[in-house]
Design an enzyme around this catalytic site. Structure first.
Site, mmCIF file in Angstrom:
data_model
loop_
_atom_site.group_PDB
_atom_site.id
_atom_site.type_symbol
_atom_site.label_atom_id
_atom_site.label_comp_id
_atom_site.label_asym_id
_atom_site.label_seq_id
_atom_site.Cartn_x
_atom_site.Cartn_y
_atom_site.Cartn_z
ATOM 1 C CD GLU A 146 -81.474 -28.187 10.379
ATOM 2 O OE1 GLU A 146 -82.370 -29.047 10.290
ATOM 3 O OE2 GLU A 146 -80.521 -28.257 11.184
ATOM 4 C CG MET A 147 -83.339 -31.573 3.866
ATOM 5 S SD MET A 147 -84.408 -32.944 3.489
ATOM 6 C CE MET A 147 -83.204 -34.271 3.548
#
Length: 451
Positions: A146-147
């Site tokens: 999710e970065m």
């Protein structure tokens, strides 16, 4: 020269079945096989297969000028093998073109970077091994789950040999700076940082079919025009879920046609090229360091961790899970290790989110639970059973060591009792048959025999 970096996240979790309190200690299978297969087949038919076909056609049509990057989680790869091997083959066909880069991330799509550096390294290495096995590439660029990114996570990635990371171009991090340049880690400048242009990315991923949007409809020419607006900017990082095409935005919205026509609109601008993350860091120089002291992500309006750890339920489940880390390091049982990996999938905590307002629709995507409370109870039931199984391998305390020994003795005695009961039943049956065979004939029978 201006570069467009297209990156897509590919992920599907293993979803749990309804696991009741009375299942704890009695049933150790946690997965909803029907839902997992049904959902994967649906997304494969709507997105993965048709869009991979389109991507291959674009790569062949533009003869090496059109390029993209993917990160595919380990749990998604496992589901492809189980439920849709043709999807895996279609990604392998893309890999053979040499125009597609595969990035590294955590194998289980987990948030382990927030808890354990050693376990984080172990999961990333496992994922790199899988990417090399399936696609013949050893990733040199990292994209965390999710970065999720911070200076410390960047340092950990650099220590593993990665040259660059992808993360969100969060406004509260960049301030007046633009995401359309290459940056570097504030602690280790050798690690390059590519920042997502969330406005342009979300125009495609979320606003494309929104007729109330003041820029509707989005066309390739309009998107390229926006990117061409400032002659000083260098890189346009368009990062999104791959399910944007065909799933979040259905084919009838025109998203496939948009993707098909985009390269032509880009190449009409002589200074524009498509580039993979590895090519970006070779062709461009960082303009400055970017400081991220606290973890950010690409989720929701806040770009923080509250989608997964924003309430007490999520935090309790997360902490209880990673309390088991040291004990799991001593376990070599394949089944237990597999369940351990799947317990870490970040989606389980995402389902517990209570953010029902501006981001509620996003949190409901393929959510198998009716409420976050149900998600929490179900997960904790699974975790409770998992801990019972773990105790048989690595007891938590001296008391549990003794209990484990006593349980073993009881199991052995129970096994002996079953054996004795079986032997008694066999002897009783044998005795009964023998008695029947030697039973004297009745008088009537004797009379009949005399006649």
């Amino acid at each position: 020269m201006k570069a467009i970096c297209f990156y897509f996240q590919v992920h599907q979790p293993f979803r749990y079945r309804r696991y009741r309190f009375f299942d704890i200690g009695n049933d150790h299978y946690y997965y909803d096989d029907y839902a997992n297969e049904t959902i994967l087949r649906k997304v494969a038919d709507h997105c993965y297969l048709p869009v991979n076909k389109l991507m291959l056609e674009l790569i062949n049509k533009y003869k090496g000028k059109f390029k993209v990057a993917f990160s595919i989680t380990g749990v998604a790869l496992e589901q492809f093998e189980m439920y849709a091997p043709e999807v895996l083959e279609s990604f392998q066909e893309l890999a053979k073109t040499g125009q597609v880069e595969f990035l590294a991330e955590t194998y289980s799509h987990s948030l382990v970077a927030l808890k354990s550096k050693s376990l984080f390294q172990e999961q990333v290495t496992k994922h790199c091994d899988a990417i090399q096995h399936y696609f013949g590439q050893r990733p040199t660029v990292f994209r965390n789950t999710e970065m999720v990114y911070s200076d410390d996570i960047g340092v950990a990635a650099a220590e593993m040999g990665f040259q660059a990371v992808l993360t969100e171009g969060a406004k509260h991090i960049l301030g007046w700076k633009s995401p359309n340049f290459l940056y570097c880690n504030a602690v280790n400048p050798r690690l390059k940082v590519l920042m997502r242009n969330y406005k342009l990315s979300d125009d495609m991923a979320f606003r494309f079919s929104n007729q109330a949007w003041n820029e509707y409809p989005l066309t390739p020419q309009k998107l390229v025009g926006w990117m061409n607006g400032d002659s000083n900017e260098e890189i346009f990082n368009l990062f999104m879920d791959y399910e944007t095409f065909g799933e979040h935005q259905s084919e009838k919205t025109g998203i496939f046609r948009f993707l098909e026509e985009l390269p032509d609109a880009v190449f009409k601008q002589k200074d524009f090229v498509f580039a993979t993350p590895s090519e970006i860091i070779e062709e461009f120089q960082p303009v400055s360091a970017v400081s991220v002291p606290h973890a950010i992500s690409w989720a929701d309006e806040e770009r923080d961790l509250t989608a997964w750890l924003g309430n007490e339920m999520q935090q309790e489940a997360f902490d209880k899970l990673y309390e088991l880390t040291d004990r799991m390091a001593k376990v070599d049982d394949p089944a237990l290790n597999k369940d351990w990996n799947f317990l870490q999938v970040s989606d389980h905590f995402y389902y517990m989110s209570t953010k029902f307002f501006s981001d509620g629709e996003v949190h409901n995507y393929f959510n198998p639970y009716e409420s976050p409370y149900e998600a929490f109870i179900n997960y904790m039931n699974v975790l409770s059973d998992f801990k019972l199984r773990l105790n048989t391998f690595v007891p938590e305390s001296e008391l549990e060591v003794r209990l484990a020994e006593l349980n073993k003795v009881l199991e052995e005695k129970e096994e002996k009792l079953k054996k004795y009961e079986s032997e008694i039943a066999r002897l009783q049956t044998r005795k009964k048959k023998k008695k029947t065979a030697t039973k004297p004939k009745t008088s009537s029978t004797k009379e009949k025999s005399k006649k």
